[in-house]
Design an enzyme around this catalytic site. Structure first.
Site: not given
Length: 169
Positions: A22-24, A167
């Site tokens: 997912g969002c890093f 994000c």
């Protein structure tokens, strides 16, 4: 004359692990404080475009996943420990999605840097599947590591720099 002293075995070499969950930024934050993790960087892997930008990857058309590259000392933290963290911080049963973030760039993926990592990742995925923790099957991709494209410097350590938890730019 050469002496036949017993030489100590070489210490395990510093290794890399690369995870997409997912969002890093959230993924990076989960690994940064782990003892034995020496460094982390966020970026992209698994796509076709050379030198992709954040905007390119967010379009969902480049094939890249948002990933965190973890540099670790296996003498202090095992790859298996890192896999446990990876499977513990996201839902590995939702294809191309984590929460409100939808798209191939948010897919659950482990990019392996060695045959040993591949075997460990396969075993961890199987363990999670058998554990009953999730009602649906684990869809995490396990593939060979490709070129890592470091995200633009502005986005590195975004949590620390900008205090964001989600994000976006």
């Amino acid at each position: 004359m050469m002496s036949h002293m017993h030489m100590p075995a070489d210490p395990p070499q510093i290794q890399k692990a690369t995870f997409g969950a997912g969002c890093f930024w959230g993924v990076e934050a989960a690994f940064r404080g782990v003892p034995g993790v020496l460094d982390t960087a966020v970026g992209y892997m698994g796509g076709t475009l050379k030198h992709p930008t954040y905007r390119d990857v967010c379009s969902g058309t480049t094939g890249h996943a948002e990933v965190v590259e973890v540099v670790f000392d296996p003498a202090n933290v095992s790859y298996e420990n890192l896999l446990d963290i990876f499977f513990g911080i996201h839902d590995p049963t939702t294809p191309d999605r984590q929460g409100v973030d939808i798209g191939t760039q948010y897919r659950s993926v482990i990019f392996c840097h060695s045959p040993e990592q591949r075997a460990a990742a396969d075993a961890a995925k199987e363990r999670v599947n058998r554990s009953g923790r999730f009602r649906r099957p684990v869809v995490t991709e396990i593939v060979l590591a490709q070129e890592f494209w470091r995200v633009e410097e502005y986005h590195q350590r975004s949590h620390e720099k900008h205090g964001r938890s989600g994000c976006g730019i």
